[in-house]
Design a protein around this motif. Structure first.
Motif, PDB file in Angstrom:
ATOM      1  N   HIS A  85      44.252  24.296  51.181  1.00 13.46           N
ATOM      2  CA  HIS A  85      43.708  23.390  50.164  1.00 13.46           C
ATOM      3  C   HIS A  85      42.296  23.823  49.767  1.00 13.46           C
ATOM      4  O   HIS A  85      41.943  23.834  48.578  1.00 13.46           O
ATOM      5  N   VAL A  86      41.496  24.171  50.767  1.00 12.51           N
ATOM      6  CA  VAL A  86      40.119  24.602  50.493  1.00 12.51           C
ATOM      7  C   VAL A  86      40.117  25.909  49.706  1.00 12.51           C
ATOM      8  O   VAL A  86      39.364  26.078  48.735  1.00 12.51           O
ATOM      9  N   LEU A  87      40.953  26.849  50.125  1.00 14.34           N
ATOM     10  CA  LEU A  87      41.021  28.136  49.436  1.00 14.34           C
ATOM     11  C   LEU A  87      41.463  27.961  47.987  1.00 14.34           C
ATOM     12  O   LEU A  87      40.874  28.543  47.072  1.00 14.34           O
ATOM     13  N   ALA A  88      42.483  27.150  47.775  1.00 11.99           N
ATOM     14  CA  ALA A  88      42.976  26.923  46.409  1.00 11.99           C
ATOM     15  C   ALA A  88      41.927  26.207  45.571  1.00 11.99           C
ATOM     16  O   ALA A  88      41.765  26.506  44.375  1.00 11.99           O
ATOM     17  N   GLY A  89      41.194  25.284  46.182  1.00 19.70           N
ATOM     18  CA  GLY A  89      40.179  24.541  45.453  1.00 19.70           C
ATOM     19  C   GLY A  89      39.009  25.401  45.013  1.00 19.70           C
ATOM     20  O   GLY A  89      38.269  25.027  44.100  1.00 19.70           O
ATOM     21  N   HIS A  90      38.824  26.570  45.668  1.00 15.59           N
ATOM     22  CA  HIS A  90      37.708  27.451  45.311  1.00 15.59           C
ATOM     23  C   HIS A  90      38.057  28.364  44.135  1.00 15.59           C
ATOM     24  O   HIS A  90      37.164  28.989  43.555  1.00 15.59           O
ATOM     25  N   GLU A  91      39.322  28.476  43.803  1.00 12.44           N
ATOM     26  CA  GLU A  91      39.700  29.310  42.661  1.00 12.44           C
ATOM     27  C   GLU A  91      39.091  28.755  41.373  1.00 12.44           C
ATOM     28  O   GLU A  91      38.906  27.548  41.252  1.00 12.44           O
ATOM     29  N   ARG A 139      44.303  33.494  45.756  1.00 11.80           N
ATOM     30  CA  ARG A 139      44.825  34.515  44.842  1.00 11.80           C
ATOM     31  C   ARG A 139      43.725  35.358  44.209  1.00 11.80           C
ATOM     32  O   ARG A 139      43.957  36.511  43.827  1.00 11.80           O
ATOM     33  N   ALA A 140      42.521  34.800  44.106  1.00  8.83           N
ATOM     34  CA  ALA A 140      41.425  35.521  43.456  1.00  8.83           C
ATOM     35  C   ALA A 140      40.958  36.732  44.247  1.00  8.83           C
ATOM     36  O   ALA A 140      40.253  37.588  43.707  1.00  8.83           O
ATOM     37  N   LEU A 141      41.354  36.843  45.511  1.00  5.44           N
ATOM     38  CA  LEU A 141      40.954  38.009  46.309  1.00  5.44           C
ATOM     39  C   LEU A 141      41.485  39.293  45.683  1.00  5.44           C
ATOM     40  O   LEU A 141      40.866  40.351  45.824  1.00  5.44           O
ATOM     41  N   ALA A 142      42.607  39.208  44.986  1.00  2.00           N
ATOM     42  CA  ALA A 142      43.216  40.399  44.386  1.00  2.00           C
ATOM     43  C   ALA A 142      42.264  41.105  43.431  1.00  2.00           C
ATOM     44  O   ALA A 142      42.325  42.330  43.269  1.00  2.00           O
ATOM     45  N   LEU A 143      41.372  40.357  42.796  1.00  2.00           N
ATOM     46  CA  LEU A 143      40.406  40.957  41.877  1.00  2.00           C
ATOM     47  C   LEU A 143      39.437  41.870  42.627  1.00  2.00           C
ATOM     48  O   LEU A 143      39.011  42.894  42.104  1.00  2.00           O
ATOM     49  N   LEU A 144      39.107  41.508  43.867  1.00  6.07           N
ATOM     50  CA  LEU A 144      38.177  42.312  44.653  1.00  6.07           C
ATOM     51  C   LEU A 144      38.856  43.535  45.263  1.00  6.07           C
ATOM     52  O   LEU A 144      38.206  44.550  45.499  1.00  6.07           O
ATOM     53  N   THR A 145      40.154  43.433  45.528  1.00 11.99           N
ATOM     54  CA  THR A 145      40.854  44.507  46.237  1.00 11.99           C
ATOM     55  C   THR A 145      41.615  45.430  45.298  1.00 11.99           C
ATOM     56  O   THR A 145      42.385  46.277  45.755  1.00 11.99           O
ATOM     57  N   THR A 150      29.655  36.963  35.229  1.00  8.97           N
ATOM     58  CA  THR A 150      30.621  37.055  36.323  1.00  8.97           C
ATOM     59  C   THR A 150      31.512  35.810  36.359  1.00  8.97           C
ATOM     60  O   THR A 150      32.731  35.913  36.553  1.00  8.97           O
ATOM     61  N   ALA A 151      30.915  34.654  36.146  1.00 11.12           N
ATOM     62  CA  ALA A 151      31.698  33.413  36.142  1.00 11.12           C
ATOM     63  C   ALA A 151      32.761  33.446  35.058  1.00 11.12           C
ATOM     64  O   ALA A 151      33.915  33.063  35.292  1.00 11.12           O
ATOM     65  N   THR A 152      32.383  33.916  33.883  1.00  9.09           N
ATOM     66  CA  THR A 152      33.338  33.987  32.771  1.00  9.09           C
ATOM     67  C   THR A 152      34.463  34.972  33.095  1.00  9.09           C
ATOM     68  O   THR A 152      35.641  34.692  32.863  1.00  9.09           O
ATOM     69  N   ARG A 153      34.098  36.117  33.650  1.00  4.19           N
ATOM     70  CA  ARG A 153      35.102  37.130  33.990  1.00  4.19           C
ATOM     71  C   ARG A 153      36.091  36.581  35.000  1.00  4.19           C
ATOM     72  O   ARG A 153      37.314  36.785  34.884  1.00  4.19           O
ATOM     73  N   LEU A 154      35.621  35.863  35.981  1.00  3.06           N
ATOM     74  CA  LEU A 154      36.506  35.299  37.006  1.00  3.06           C
ATOM     75  C   LEU A 154      37.391  34.208  36.442  1.00  3.06           C
ATOM     76  O   LEU A 154      38.578  34.109  36.795  1.00  3.06           O
ATOM     77  N   ARG A 155      36.845  33.410  35.548  1.00  2.00           N
ATOM     78  CA  ARG A 155      37.654  32.335  34.933  1.00  2.00           C
ATOM     79  C   ARG A 155      38.742  32.926  34.054  1.00  2.00           C
ATOM     80  O   ARG A 155      39.886  32.461  34.056  1.00  2.00           O
ATOM     81  N   VAL A 156      38.417  33.959  33.311  1.00  2.44           N
ATOM     82  CA  VAL A 156      39.377  34.580  32.390  1.00  2.44           C
ATOM     83  C   VAL A 156      40.495  35.262  33.159  1.00  2.44           C
ATOM     84  O   VAL A 156      41.658  35.269  32.749  1.00  2.44           O
ATOM     85  N   SER A 157      40.169  35.848  34.325  1.00  2.00           N
ATOM     86  CA  SER A 157      41.156  36.599  35.094  1.00  2.00           C
ATOM     87  C   SER A 157      42.081  35.696  35.887  1.00  2.00           C
ATOM     88  O   SER A 157      43.012  36.189  36.531  1.00  2.00           O
ATOM     89  N   ARG A 158      41.855  34.428  35.840  1.00  2.00           N
ATOM     90  CA  ARG A 158      42.648  33.476  36.637  1.00  2.00           C
ATOM     91  C   ARG A 158      44.128  33.505  36.226  1.00  2.00           C
ATOM     92  O   ARG A 158      44.446  33.508  35.062  1.00  2.00           O
TER      93      ARG A 158
END
Length: 247
Positions: free
Chosen positions: A91-97, A115-121, A239-247
């Motif tokens: 729940h915490v991990l999903a809430g941080h996306e 799921r957002a970890l995939a962007l880093l890896t 960076t915030a915009t890039r992360l939101r768009v890649s969701r």
């Protein structure tokens, strides 16, 4: 290691005097002196109070109890047998996306991630993503995230220093071997006018990220107490915009 030696080493390692520890644990300095010299044997309750007063991690509290001849007080339950904890973590991990977040154990082994970890890896050697995944190795290995980290020198020493601090607090052969491996990936340390000490952001390609680390300080299970939730946050609006768009 016998109890007198174990108690004395832990007390001195935390720069606590016999008098200070005696006051915290509700006993006398004379009695504590007798315990550290082996002239007196402690009761189980006193060992627990001493461990709490020294603010020892749960694993070390069990070790101190064992050195005094007592069974462990704090269980070490496999995470698979703690469905409530796993559900809460998810729940915490999903809430941080849409921002990346991971949960690791004390050696940096990946327990869970969003799921957002995939962007880093992205672009990482698949072998480094084969369980068990170590996030420290993943970050610094030449076939891991390292080629994409623009401030690799600073970030590498940040990761190595954190691992060394963990090793100093909770020694283990596995962690010692990992620290040696990680140190081999880090370049020579350089400090100059732009040195920012421990406050090191992660500059991954065009992403600028800061991190927060959360521990489960009130846990009474060794497994849970040793978990860390590391959450990445955007350091700028781009960076915030890039992360939101890649969701």
């Amino acid at each position: 290691m016998d109890f007198p030696t174990a108690l004395r080493e832990r007390r001195r390692g935390r720069n606590v005097s016999q008098l200070q520890l005696a006051i915290r644990a509700g006993t006398t300095q004379r009695h504590l002196s007798f315990l550290e010299s082996g002239r007196s044997a402690p009761g189980r309750t006193l060992v627990v109070r001493l461990a709490e007063s020294l603010e020892l991690p749960l694993r070390e509290r069990n070790e101190l109890l064992a050195s005094a001849g007592y069974a462990p007080v704090y269980p070490e339950t496999p995470l698979a047998q703690l469905p409530g904890v796993r559900t809460a973590l998810r729940h915490v991990l999903a809430g941080h996306e849409p921002y990346p977040a991971v949960v690791v154990d004390r050696c940096g082994t990946l327990v869970d991630a969003n799921r957002a970890l995939a962007l880093l890896t992205d672009g990482v050697d698949p072998a480094l993503l084969t369980p068990p995944v170590n996030v420290y190795r993943l970050a610094l290995h030449p076939r891991g995230m390292a080629p994409r980290i623009r401030n690799f020198g600073q970030w590498a020493h940040h990761v190595v220093d954190r691992a060394r601090q963990e090793l100093a607090a909770r020694p283990s052969d596995a962690l010692a071997a990992l620290v040696e491996e990680l140190a081999g990936y880090a370049p020579a340390r350089e400090t100059g006018a732009d040195h920012v000490g421990f406050a090191v952001p992660l500059q991954l390609d065009d992403l600028h990220l800061t991190t927060t680390v959360t521990t489960f300080a009130t846990a009474l299970d060794v497994t849970v107490a040793e978990l860390k939730l590391e959450a990445f946050l955007p350091a700028d609006e781009k960076t915030a915009t890039r992360l939101r768009v890649s969701r």
